[in-house]
Design an enzyme around this catalytic site. Structure first.
Site, PDB file in Angstrom:
ATOM      1  N   ALA A  22       6.330  -3.005  28.850  1.00 31.21           N
ATOM      2  CA  ALA A  22       5.071  -2.625  27.962  1.00 31.21           C
ATOM      3  C   ALA A  22       4.813  -1.219  28.196  1.00 31.21           C
ATOM      4  O   ALA A  22       4.657  -0.280  27.141  1.00 31.21           O
ATOM      5  CB  ALA A  22       3.927  -3.480  28.270  1.00 31.21           C
ATOM      6  N   PRO A  43      17.094  -2.492  33.471  1.00 29.21           N
ATOM      7  CA  PRO A  43      17.881  -3.695  33.692  1.00 29.21           C
ATOM      8  C   PRO A  43      17.618  -4.094  31.997  1.00 29.21           C
ATOM      9  O   PRO A  43      18.800  -4.856  31.521  1.00 29.21           O
ATOM     10  CB  PRO A  43      17.581  -4.699  34.397  1.00 29.21           C
ATOM     11  CG  PRO A  43      16.619  -3.515  35.363  1.00 29.21           C
ATOM     12  CD  PRO A  43      16.157  -2.729  34.865  1.00 29.21           C
ATOM     13  N   PRO A 179      -9.296   2.976  -3.717  1.00 33.92           N
ATOM     14  CA  PRO A 179      -9.798   2.449  -4.704  1.00 33.92           C
ATOM     15  C   PRO A 179     -11.142   2.277  -4.873  1.00 33.92           C
ATOM     16  O   PRO A 179     -11.861   2.088  -5.968  1.00 33.92           O
ATOM     17  CB  PRO A 179      -9.284   1.092  -4.471  1.00 33.92           C
ATOM     18  CG  PRO A 179      -9.086   0.816  -2.830  1.00 33.92           C
ATOM     19  CD  PRO A 179      -8.688   2.241  -2.356  1.00 33.92           C
ATOM     20  N   ASP A 202     -12.078  13.451  -9.274  1.00 36.79           N
ATOM     21  CA  ASP A 202     -12.319  12.458 -10.270  1.00 36.79           C
ATOM     22  C   ASP A 202     -13.426  11.673 -10.536  1.00 36.79           C
ATOM     23  O   ASP A 202     -14.031  11.398  -9.471  1.00 36.79           O
ATOM     24  CB  ASP A 202     -10.855  11.684 -10.415  1.00 36.79           C
ATOM     25  CG  ASP A 202      -9.652  12.440 -11.007  1.00 36.79           C
ATOM     26  OD1 ASP A 202      -9.737  13.575 -11.670  1.00 36.79           O
ATOM     27  OD2 ASP A 202      -8.511  11.910 -10.847  1.00 36.79           O
ATOM     28  N   LYS A 224     -16.303  16.339 -15.467  1.00 38.56           N
ATOM     29  CA  LYS A 224     -17.637  17.073 -16.267  1.00 38.56           C
ATOM     30  C   LYS A 224     -16.864  18.127 -17.057  1.00 38.56           C
ATOM     31  O   LYS A 224     -17.444  18.757 -17.946  1.00 38.56           O
ATOM     32  CB  LYS A 224     -18.689  17.473 -15.497  1.00 38.56           C
ATOM     33  CG  LYS A 224     -19.470  16.392 -14.902  1.00 38.56           C
ATOM     34  CD  LYS A 224     -20.826  16.622 -14.882  1.00 38.56           C
ATOM     35  CE  LYS A 224     -21.714  15.409 -14.556  1.00 38.56           C
ATOM     36  NZ  LYS A 224     -21.860  15.586 -13.138  1.00 38.56           N
ATOM     37  N   GLY A 368     -12.734  -3.206  -7.468  1.00 36.25           N
ATOM     38  CA  GLY A 368     -12.444  -3.739  -6.237  1.00 36.25           C
ATOM     39  C   GLY A 368     -12.889  -2.870  -5.134  1.00 36.25           C
ATOM     40  O   GLY A 368     -12.722  -1.603  -5.320  1.00 36.25           O
TER      41      GLY A 368
HETATM   42  N1  SAH Z   1      -4.418   6.324  -9.592  1.00 35.86           N
HETATM   43  C1  SAH Z   1      -5.217   5.175  -9.891  1.00 35.86           C
HETATM   44  C2  SAH Z   1      -5.532   4.505 -10.887  1.00 35.86           C
HETATM   45  C3  SAH Z   1      -5.799   5.397 -11.884  1.00 35.86           C
HETATM   46  S1  SAH Z   1      -5.835   4.679 -13.629  1.00 35.86           S
HETATM   47  C4  SAH Z   1      -4.678   3.920  -8.608  1.00 35.86           C
HETATM   48  O1  SAH Z   1      -3.874   4.043  -7.928  1.00 35.86           O
HETATM   49  O2  SAH Z   1      -5.727   3.250  -8.336  1.00 35.86           O
HETATM   50  C5  SAH Z   1      -7.365   4.187 -13.581  1.00 35.86           C
HETATM   51  C6  SAH Z   1      -7.442   2.551 -13.612  1.00 35.86           C
HETATM   52  O3  SAH Z   1      -7.215   1.978 -12.271  1.00 35.86           O
HETATM   53  C7  SAH Z   1      -8.698   1.625 -14.015  1.00 35.86           C
HETATM   54  O4  SAH Z   1      -8.839   1.714 -15.341  1.00 35.86           O
HETATM   55  C8  SAH Z   1      -8.560   0.522 -13.489  1.00 35.86           C
HETATM   56  O5  SAH Z   1      -7.537  -0.202 -14.191  1.00 35.86           O
HETATM   57  C9  SAH Z   1      -7.961   0.810 -12.056  1.00 35.86           C
HETATM   58  N2  SAH Z   1      -8.768   0.954 -11.039  1.00 35.86           N
HETATM   59  C10 SAH Z   1      -9.119   2.073 -10.460  1.00 35.86           C
HETATM   60  N3  SAH Z   1      -9.953   1.754  -9.315  1.00 35.86           N
HETATM   61  C11 SAH Z   1     -10.401   0.247  -9.417  1.00 35.86           C
HETATM   62  C12 SAH Z   1     -11.009  -0.401  -8.742  1.00 35.86           C
HETATM   63  N4  SAH Z   1     -11.900  -0.165  -7.698  1.00 35.86           N
HETATM   64  N5  SAH Z   1     -10.861  -1.899  -9.030  1.00 35.86           N
HETATM   65  C13 SAH Z   1     -10.255  -2.084 -10.036  1.00 35.86           C
HETATM   66  N6  SAH Z   1      -9.434  -1.459 -10.710  1.00 35.86           N
HETATM   67  C14 SAH Z   1      -9.322  -0.124 -10.394  1.00 35.86           C
END
Ligand code: SAH
Length: 408
Positions: A22, A43, A179, A202, A224, A368
């Protein structure tokens, strides 16, 4: 004990590791990362060490230690439990005048490995005079300070790869922010963000990440920028290139993964055309993470051997659509639709019309990984009405397939 701190350049130098258990398993990766020619005398090997040997990354001598093994070594790591065997290595090392690290008995060692934390080009090594726990505690405090505390900028994002002198001139890093949960950015993404001069973000980027930026950082909110979406993208590209050419380190922060419906590719092309170096840092994409956090694995043994991610931004019957909905309807695996909420009635109708069964489980995960997360479970036949009834809002992913009920 008066130690003399030192950093070793081990590239292509022979390092002897005695022991295959280990301790050796934990020590070998750092030696390999330093470019050492690692020879293991033992070994038997753990499966992880065995994998290094099989892949040719280390040389394995499948036997017990012999005094002649120390010849030609620049450094020796003793990783055996048996004090007698370890003492034998120490003696041979002493005679050959090679530094020797002892995992079993630190007082018998002639070299000690410090507690280490690495942040890009910065490595912090902490030694102590016998209290390993204190060294680790100090190391952890410094690591935390480098990650998001007062030293965050000091570890530097400028040298985006973190493996050489700081880059002179500008640079763009395209960083996936994950996300929504600010903890779901990658370690590398966070380090680069901490060193940014300019951040272009973004709409879907977790706000908490932006709250940590130093006051002098220029912040550009890409959401924006006026004009239509096409002109706005050109404007973003222009800002990235212009700031980088002015010598700035620009972090372009994007929701999820930069290359999943994120227009990251266009930004890479724009930078490349202008001769601006770009680093891409992948992110945790919502297409996998949002289902996961909603309790849905995109693949599951015996249920789905595939998952397909599509954009629902363009309706299925639109001539400009690049999605083959008939083919998707024939899949038995998992379908994940991003940006599909507005068109969900037409998408579901099309999948049904092309033959996907109406009782196929379907789910929607809104926001999510955030406090606003909501999960709705339904069937393909009913999901569009259910979404409307429940007032589900974007951003949300739609998941179609038997995985929706796999863990339920
Ligand atoms: N590049 C991003 C996706 C961009 S397109 C990625 O890889 O997650 C934007 C779309 O991503 C949204 O319309 C939705 O469908 C999804 N999305 C982004 N964040 C999200 C979240 N927290 N929960 C659910 N869907 C999400």
């Amino acid at each position: 004990m008066n130690l003399y701190p030192l950093a070793l350049r081990l590239t292509d130098r022979r390092v002897l590791v005695v022991g295959g258990g280990a301790v050796a398993t934990r020590r070998v990766p750092a030696l390999l990362a330093a470019g050492a020619r690692v020879e293991v005398v033992a070994p038997e090997l753990t499966p992880a060490l065995r994998a290094h040997a099989d892949a040719g990354r280390v040389t394995w001598h499948a036997r017990r230690f012999a005094a002649a093994d120390v010849d030609g070594a620049w450094l020796i790591q003793v990783a055996v439990d048996d004090p007698e065997a370890a003492a034998q290595v120490s003696e041979a090392a002493e005679r050959a005048q090679v530094f020797c690290v002892r995992a079993d008995d630190r007082t018998a060692a002639t070299a000690w490995t410090p507690a280490v934390t690495r942040h890009g080009a910065v490595t912090v090594a902490v030694t102590d005079d016998g209290d390993r726990r204190r060294a680790l505690a100090v190391r952890d405090i410094v690591a935390a300070a480098l990650e998001n505390g007062p030293l965050a900028g000091a570890a530097g994002g400028r040298n985006a790869e973190g493996d050489g002198p700081a880059t002179v001139g500008g640079h763009v890093a395209l960083v996936g922010a994950g996300p929504g949960d600010p903890e779901l950015i990658t370690v590398k993404g966070r380090r680069l963000l901490a060193g940014a001069d300019v951040v272009v973000a973004d709409r879907l980027v977790p706000g908490m990440l932006l709250g940590e930026l130093r006051a002098e950082v220029e912040f550009v909110d890409a959401a924006k920028i006026p004009y239509g979406p096409a002109a706005a993208q050109e404007e973003i590209n222009r800002i990235l290139v212009e700031r980088a050419q002015a010598g700035k380190f620009v972090v372009r922060l994007k929701g999820g993964d930069p290359f999943v419906f994120g227009r990251g590719g266009e930004e890479v092309v724009a930078c490349a055309k202008a001769g601006v170096p770009v680093t891409v840092v992948p992110g945790v994409t919502s297409s996998i993470a949002a289902p996961a956090l909603g309790g849905i694995p995109v693949t599951h043994r015996g249920v789905a051997h595939e998952f397909t991610v599509v954009s629902g931004h363009v309706p299925p019957d639109d001539p400009s659509s690049l999605v083959d909905w008939a083919a998707l309807a024939r899949l038995r695996g998992t379908l994940v639709v991003l940006m599909g909420l507005k068109n969900l009635p037409r998408i579901a109708a099309r999948l049904l019309a092309e033959g996907r069964a109406g009782d196929t489980p379907a789910a929607v995960v809104q926001e999510g990984s955030t406090d606003g997360q909501r999960v709705l479970r339904s069937t393909l036949r009913e999901v569009a009405d259910a979404v409307a009834g429940a007032g589900i809002r974007p951003p949300a992913v739609v998941v179609v397939g038997d995985v929706v009920t796999a863990l339920a």
